[in-house]
Write a protein that holds these residues in place. Sequence first.
Motif, PDB file in Angstrom:
ATOM      1  N   TRP A   1      47.614  31.204  25.728  1.00  0.00           N
ATOM      2  CA  TRP A   1      46.168  30.997  25.606  1.00  0.00           C
ATOM      3  C   TRP A   1      45.767  31.430  24.209  1.00  0.00           C
ATOM      4  CZ3 TRP A   1      42.090  30.446  29.576  1.00  0.00           C
ATOM      5  CH2 TRP A   1      42.589  29.972  30.790  1.00  0.00           C
ATOM      6  N   VAL A   2      45.758  30.504  23.269  1.00  0.00           N
ATOM      7  CA  VAL A   2      45.421  30.801  21.879  1.00  0.00           C
ATOM      8  C   VAL A   2      44.181  30.008  21.474  1.00  0.00           C
ATOM      9  CG1 VAL A   2      47.779  31.373  21.191  1.00  0.00           C
ATOM     10  CG2 VAL A   2      46.995  29.013  21.054  1.00  0.00           C
ATOM     11  N   ASP A   3      43.544  30.441  20.401  1.00  0.00           N
ATOM     12  CA  ASP A   3      42.396  29.712  19.870  1.00  0.00           C
ATOM     13  C   ASP A   3      42.847  28.327  19.402  1.00  0.00           C
ATOM     14  OD1 ASP A   3      40.983  31.994  20.295  1.00  0.00           O
ATOM     15  OD2 ASP A   3      40.688  32.469  18.178  1.00  0.00           O
ATOM     16  N   HIS A   4      42.044  27.329  19.686  1.00  0.00           N
ATOM     17  CA  HIS A   4      42.247  25.950  19.230  1.00  0.00           C
ATOM     18  C   HIS A   4      43.601  25.388  19.653  1.00  0.00           C
ATOM     19  CE1 HIS A   4      38.621  26.665  16.993  1.00  0.00           C
ATOM     20  NE2 HIS A   4      39.172  27.705  16.414  1.00  0.00           N
ATOM     21  N   ALA A   5      43.974  25.628  20.915  1.00  0.00           N
ATOM     22  CA  ALA A   5      45.214  25.089  21.459  1.00  0.00           C
ATOM     23  C   ALA A   5      45.074  23.567  21.602  1.00  0.00           C
ATOM     24  CB  ALA A   5      45.522  25.714  22.811  1.00  0.00           C
ATOM     25  N   ALA A   6      46.188  22.888  21.554  1.00  0.00           N
ATOM     26  CA  ALA A   6      46.195  21.429  21.686  1.00  0.00           C
ATOM     27  C   ALA A   6      45.751  21.036  23.099  1.00  0.00           C
ATOM     28  CB  ALA A   6      47.595  20.896  21.415  1.00  0.00           C
ATOM     29  N   PRO A   7      45.116  19.897  23.248  1.00  0.00           N
ATOM     30  CA  PRO A   7      44.674  19.464  24.577  1.00  0.00           C
ATOM     31  C   PRO A   7      45.834  19.337  25.559  1.00  0.00           C
ATOM     32  CG  PRO A   7      43.660  18.111  22.889  1.00  0.00           C
ATOM     33  CD  PRO A   7      44.676  18.970  22.202  1.00  0.00           C
ATOM     34  N   GLY A   8      45.667  19.892  26.750  1.00  0.00           N
ATOM     35  CA  GLY A   8      46.677  19.804  27.797  1.00  0.00           C
ATOM     36  C   GLY A   8      47.911  20.634  27.551  1.00  0.00           C
ATOM     37  N   SER A   9      47.855  21.641  26.687  1.00  0.00           N
ATOM     38  CA  SER A   9      49.052  22.400  26.343  1.00  0.00           C
ATOM     39  C   SER A   9      49.121  23.786  26.983  1.00  0.00           C
ATOM     40  CB  SER A   9      49.136  22.565  24.821  1.00  0.00           C
ATOM     41  OG  SER A   9      48.063  23.367  24.362  1.00  0.00           O
ATOM     42  N   VAL A  10      48.083  24.220  27.658  1.00  0.00           N
ATOM     43  CA  VAL A  10      48.033  25.573  28.191  1.00  0.00           C
ATOM     44  C   VAL A  10      48.118  25.528  29.709  1.00  0.00           C
ATOM     45  CG1 VAL A  10      46.631  27.660  28.356  1.00  0.00           C
ATOM     46  CG2 VAL A  10      46.655  26.357  26.244  1.00  0.00           C
ATOM     47  N   LYS A  11      48.978  26.371  30.283  1.00  0.00           N
ATOM     48  CA  LYS A  11      49.129  26.444  31.723  1.00  0.00           C
ATOM     49  C   LYS A  11      48.038  27.354  32.281  1.00  0.00           C
ATOM     50  CE  LYS A  11      52.489  27.379  35.309  1.00  0.00           C
ATOM     51  NZ  LYS A  11      53.807  27.943  35.610  1.00  0.00           N
ATOM     52  N   ASP A  12      47.428  26.938  33.392  1.00  0.00           N
ATOM     53  CA  ASP A  12      46.345  27.713  33.992  1.00  0.00           C
ATOM     54  C   ASP A  12      46.880  28.997  34.614  1.00  0.00           C
ATOM     55  OD1 ASP A  12      43.840  28.449  34.797  1.00  0.00           O
ATOM     56  OD2 ASP A  12      43.624  26.909  36.340  1.00  0.00           O
ATOM     57  N   VAL A  13      46.051  30.005  34.663  1.00  0.00           N
ATOM     58  CA  VAL A  13      46.390  31.291  35.248  1.00  0.00           C
ATOM     59  C   VAL A  13      45.584  31.439  36.525  1.00  0.00           C
ATOM     60  CG1 VAL A  13      46.292  33.780  34.923  1.00  0.00           C
ATOM     61  CG2 VAL A  13      46.787  32.309  32.995  1.00  0.00           C
ATOM     62  N   VAL A  14      46.251  31.745  37.626  1.00  0.00           N
ATOM     63  CA  VAL A  14      45.559  31.984  38.882  1.00  0.00           C
ATOM     64  C   VAL A  14      45.363  33.484  38.997  1.00  0.00           C
ATOM     65  CG1 VAL A  14      45.659  31.732  41.386  1.00  0.00           C
ATOM     66  CG2 VAL A  14      46.618  29.959  39.920  1.00  0.00           C
ATOM     67  N   LEU A  15      44.111  33.877  39.003  1.00  0.00           N
ATOM     68  CA  LEU A  15      43.797  35.299  39.055  1.00  0.00           C
ATOM     69  C   LEU A  15      43.737  35.785  40.493  1.00  0.00           C
ATOM     70  CD1 LEU A  15      40.993  35.308  36.366  1.00  0.00           C
ATOM     71  CD2 LEU A  15      43.344  36.047  36.096  1.00  0.00           C
ATOM     72  N   PRO A  16      44.231  36.996  40.753  1.00  0.00           N
ATOM     73  CA  PRO A  16      44.140  37.534  42.109  1.00  0.00           C
ATOM     74  C   PRO A  16      42.696  37.839  42.474  1.00  0.00           C
ATOM     75  CG  PRO A  16      45.073  39.156  40.612  1.00  0.00           C
ATOM     76  CD  PRO A  16      44.904  37.894  39.840  1.00  0.00           C
ATOM     77  N   ARG A  17      42.379  37.695  43.733  1.00  0.00           N
ATOM     78  CA  ARG A  17      41.019  37.931  44.221  1.00  0.00           C
ATOM     79  C   ARG A  17      41.001  39.158  45.125  1.00  0.00           C
ATOM     80  NH1 ARG A  17      37.755  34.751  41.248  1.00  0.00           N
ATOM     81  NH2 ARG A  17      38.584  32.675  41.097  1.00  0.00           N
ATOM     82  N   GLY A  18      39.815  39.630  45.391  1.00  0.00           N
ATOM     83  CA  GLY A  18      39.638  40.721  46.347  1.00  0.00           C
ATOM     84  C   GLY A  18      40.249  42.023  45.878  1.00  0.00           C
ATOM     85  N   ARG A  19      40.881  42.749  46.817  1.00  0.00           N
ATOM     86  CA  ARG A  19      41.450  44.059  46.528  1.00  0.00           C
ATOM     87  C   ARG A  19      42.574  43.971  45.495  1.00  0.00           C
ATOM     88  NH1 ARG A  19      42.916  47.259  51.797  1.00  0.00           N
ATOM     89  NH2 ARG A  19      40.845  46.469  52.272  1.00  0.00           N
ATOM     90  N   ALA A  20      43.378  42.915  45.582  1.00  0.00           N
ATOM     91  CA  ALA A  20      44.475  42.740  44.620  1.00  0.00           C
ATOM     92  C   ALA A  20      43.921  42.517  43.215  1.00  0.00           C
ATOM     93  CB  ALA A  20      45.358  41.570  45.030  1.00  0.00           C
ATOM     94  N   GLY A  21      42.822  41.798  43.110  1.00  0.00           N
ATOM     95  CA  GLY A  21      42.212  41.568  41.808  1.00  0.00           C
ATOM     96  C   GLY A  21      41.643  42.838  41.217  1.00  0.00           C
TER      97      GLY A  21
END
Length: 143
Positions: free
Chosen positions: A113-133
């Motif tokens: 996740w860098v500034d001005h990354a190329a389109p479609g080049s970054v993998k999404d991050v799934v953040l934990p929810r609730g108590r784990a988050g």
Amino acid sequence: MSVDKAIREMVRDEVHSAVAPLVDAIQRLQANGDIVQRLSAALGGGGGRSATRLLLSAGRGGKGRRTRGPRGSNDRGCALQGCKRPARSKGYCAAHYQKFRMLARTHRLPSDWVDHAAPGSVKDVVLPRGRAGAKALAEARKR
């Protein structure tokens, strides 16, 4: 001459003197509008609203109100894989840019996740929810 006629003439003269500058300004604006339409037609525009706005703003020296371009004017897509929205800031759409800021603020920003990354080049991050988050956030703040 009756008093009634005299009062009416005085009121009419006062109203005329107060309204005369407005009438002159409206006539000047109408004359400028005609000029703008003629220039737009001469330049090949259809006399559309955007050409008129462009020609009118040219006289202000570029110090007019900033406006966003029309939808679809940005041909660059969001940096996240699978996101179809246009990029708004630093290569990310509005939603993912907010996620980028939150990840950076909590020191959980992945390396891709860098500034001005190329389109479609970054993998999404799934953040934990609730108590784990909450636990993950607390651990990130300790670092």
